[in-house]
Design a protein around this motif. Sequence first.
Motif, PDB file in Angstrom:
ATOM      1  N   ALA A 236      -7.719   2.281   5.075  1.00  0.00           N
ATOM      2  CA  ALA A 236      -6.316   2.671   4.898  1.00  0.00           C
ATOM      3  C   ALA A 236      -5.568   2.789   6.229  1.00  0.00           C
TER       4      ALA A 236
ATOM      5  N   LEU B 257      -7.380   8.536  -0.308  1.00  0.00           N
ATOM      6  CA  LEU B 257      -7.491   7.701   0.888  1.00  0.00           C
ATOM      7  C   LEU B 257      -7.362   8.520   2.165  1.00  0.00           C
TER       8      LEU B 257
ATOM      9  N   MET C  97       0.836  -1.207   0.000  1.00  0.00           N
ATOM     10  CA  MET C  97       0.000   0.000   0.000  1.00  0.00           C
ATOM     11  C   MET C  97       0.866   1.250   0.000  1.00  0.00           C
TER      12      MET C  97
ATOM     13  N   ARG D  89      -4.266   6.821  -4.104  1.00  0.00           N
ATOM     14  CA  ARG D  89      -3.895   5.507  -4.618  1.00  0.00           C
ATOM     15  C   ARG D  89      -4.816   5.187  -5.785  1.00  0.00           C
TER      16      ARG D  89
END
Length: 164
Positions: A102, A73, A11, A68
């Motif tokens: 997240a 996010l 991530m 993202r």
Amino acid sequence: MTTRRNHAELMATDVHVRPLRDADVPALIHLINGLASHHGDLPRVSHSSLARDALGPHPWLSVLVLEREGSLLGYSALCPRAQLHFGIRGMDIHHLFLVEEARGLGLGRVLIDASVSFAAEKHCAFVVVSTNPDNADAQSFYLACGFEAFPNDASRFRKRLPVT
């Protein structure tokens, strides 16, 4: 098998932090409403008030968004501060927010690091942030990010920056 740590690293590599753009305003309003809801506040932000305060030639706030794959996010909203009598600038992280999915992936630190870098680029000597006095998780997070608690106030934190 993907572990939580591997997922967090993935991530973190797939995201980037950048300044707010006009096209981001609707998504940012959604995030701001999420933060307000989290605190039990009634949000009153509008497209025009956000554009007035965070966009244009002389914005009142600086907003960094964490993105993202085209989706926001999270964000941080930064306000300038000063200690005029010492001739130094500072920055207040007014808001720091990530969507639920997240959280716990290291992305809060990515957003903090970008906010601190932004402040350093503006020749700030310090960054401050506050949290709810009952929010022990946030307090631990800021300490882990290198902030120090204000004496006699466990809800306020400061990170000193080298002055250039």
